[in-house]
Scaffold this active site. Structure first.
Site, PDB file in Angstrom:
ATOM      1  N   GLY A  14      -8.732   2.884  -3.258  1.00  0.00           N
ATOM      2  CA  GLY A  14      -7.592   3.431  -2.796  1.00  0.00           C
ATOM      3  C   GLY A  14      -6.217   3.420  -3.609  1.00  0.00           C
ATOM      4  O   GLY A  14      -5.177   3.502  -3.532  1.00  0.00           O
ATOM      5  N   SER A  15      -6.739   3.676  -5.170  1.00  0.00           N
ATOM      6  CA  SER A  15      -5.989   3.653  -6.168  1.00  0.00           C
ATOM      7  C   SER A  15      -5.444   4.814  -7.019  1.00  0.00           C
ATOM      8  O   SER A  15      -5.276   4.846  -8.352  1.00  0.00           O
ATOM      9  CB  SER A  15      -6.536   2.578  -7.272  1.00  0.00           C
ATOM     10  N   SER A  17      -2.968   6.741  -6.006  1.00  0.00           N
ATOM     11  CA  SER A  17      -1.732   7.196  -5.999  1.00  0.00           C
ATOM     12  C   SER A  17      -0.948   5.971  -5.293  1.00  0.00           C
ATOM     13  O   SER A  17      -1.612   4.868  -4.810  1.00  0.00           O
ATOM     14  CB  SER A  17      -1.593   8.329  -4.934  1.00  0.00           C
ATOM     15  N   ILE A  19       1.076   2.796  -3.930  1.00  0.00           N
ATOM     16  CA  ILE A  19       0.765   1.376  -4.470  1.00  0.00           C
ATOM     17  C   ILE A  19      -0.266   1.061  -5.350  1.00  0.00           C
ATOM     18  O   ILE A  19      -0.686   0.162  -6.399  1.00  0.00           O
ATOM     19  CB  ILE A  19       1.136   0.304  -3.167  1.00  0.00           C
ATOM     20  N   GLY A  20      -1.390   1.613  -4.939  1.00  0.00           N
ATOM     21  CA  GLY A  20      -2.782   1.257  -5.562  1.00  0.00           C
ATOM     22  C   GLY A  20      -2.670   2.026  -7.030  1.00  0.00           C
ATOM     23  O   GLY A  20      -3.417   1.303  -7.816  1.00  0.00           O
ATOM     24  N   TYR A 154      -2.331   0.185  13.423  1.00  0.00           N
ATOM     25  CA  TYR A 154      -1.996  -0.143  11.922  1.00  0.00           C
ATOM     26  C   TYR A 154      -1.740  -1.604  11.959  1.00  0.00           C
ATOM     27  O   TYR A 154      -2.125  -2.142  11.046  1.00  0.00           O
ATOM     28  CB  TYR A 154      -0.938   0.737  11.384  1.00  0.00           C
TER      29      TYR A 154
END
Length: 264
Positions: A14-15, A17, A19-20, A154
């Site tokens: 999941g990188s 955008s 933090i990733g 979550y």
């Protein structure tokens, strides 16, 4: 402190955008052969070019795969059969109290936020242990400790990550592999910027001002009294992936600006 990850292969889920992407950029800048991931080939390609633009000479490539599914994880691992560093960043969030969350949505949180990290870690952990070196990081959240009533599913998924990371750390005891969780607080990602855009326009404020007011209004225990940047979270992750962090494992490391009101 000079962090050198040369010769290491790093996978960041999941990188494309937020933090990733910040984590992938930091790890690439430290010299690792960095593999970024997203579901869409176009966004993956764009993220690769962004990292190359920010980190001259970076060794970075992208693999498009839906790691929220078993088939997607299997496809990804076939393409990237080995890794020394795994950062489980993939996840999603949204409002969901106990009455608003149906069974299918609970399952979606479990598959994407929890099982993606389980499957990817399982795929690479044995090789790390055999080589006597490895780093696994689960990007959890302060919501894993400070469970929000209006984001229950979550919060549950982020608490589950803490349990899983601690258990894997124990399993890998003495192997040279460390397993930790990092817990961001409110962070000014692209998604948060988009969420606050309308409010900022209505109140004639910058998005940064709107974010700071959100933190003060909804995370009143924050000590920094503002949202963090993705790069501030990434700095912790890059350190935890480094050789210098060899004595830190099984930990839940907070980058929450002091939101969780505890000295533990």
């Amino acid at each position: 402190m000079q962090i050198d990850l040369s010769g290491k292969t790093a996978v960041i889920s999941g990188s494309t955008s937020g933090i990733g992407l910040a984590i992938a950029t930091g790890i690439a800048m430290a010299g690792a052969d960095t593999v970024i991931n997203g579901r869409n080939q176009r966004t993956v390609d764009e993220a690769v070019e962004t990292i190359r633009g920010n980190a001259s000479g970076a060794k970075v490539r992208g693999v498009a795969a839906d790691l929220g599914s078993r088939a997607g994880c299997e496809s990804f691992v076939k393409t990237v059969p080995d890794a020394d560093i795994v950062v489980n960043n993939l996840g999603f969030y949204g409002p969901s109290d106990i009455f608003a969350t149906g069974d299918d949505e609970w399952e979606r949180y479990f598959q994407i936020n929890v099982m993606s990290g389980v499957r990817i870690t399982r795929a690479y952990l044995r090789g790390m242990m055999e080589r006597r070196w490895g780093r696994v990081v689960f990007v959890s959240s302060e919501s894993g400790l400070n469970i929000p009533a209006d984001m229950l599913a979550y919060g549950f998924s982020k608490t589950a990550q803490l349990s899983i990371a601690r258990g894997i750390a124990k399993y890998a005891a003495g192997s040279g592999v460390t397993v930790n969780s990092v817990l961001p607080g409110p962070t000014l990602t692209d998604g948060v910027r988009e969420m606050l855009k309308e409010t900022a326009q209505k109140e004639n404020k910058t998005i940064e001002q709107a974010a700071d007011e959100f933190v003060i209004g909804h995370r009143a225990t924050s000590i920094i009294r503002r949202a963090a940047s993705p790069e501030e979270v990434a700095n912790m992750v890059v350190y935890i992936c480094s050789p210098q962090a060899s004595a830190t494992t099984g930990a839940a490391l907070r980058v929450d600006g002091g939101v969780v009101d505890t000295i533990g």
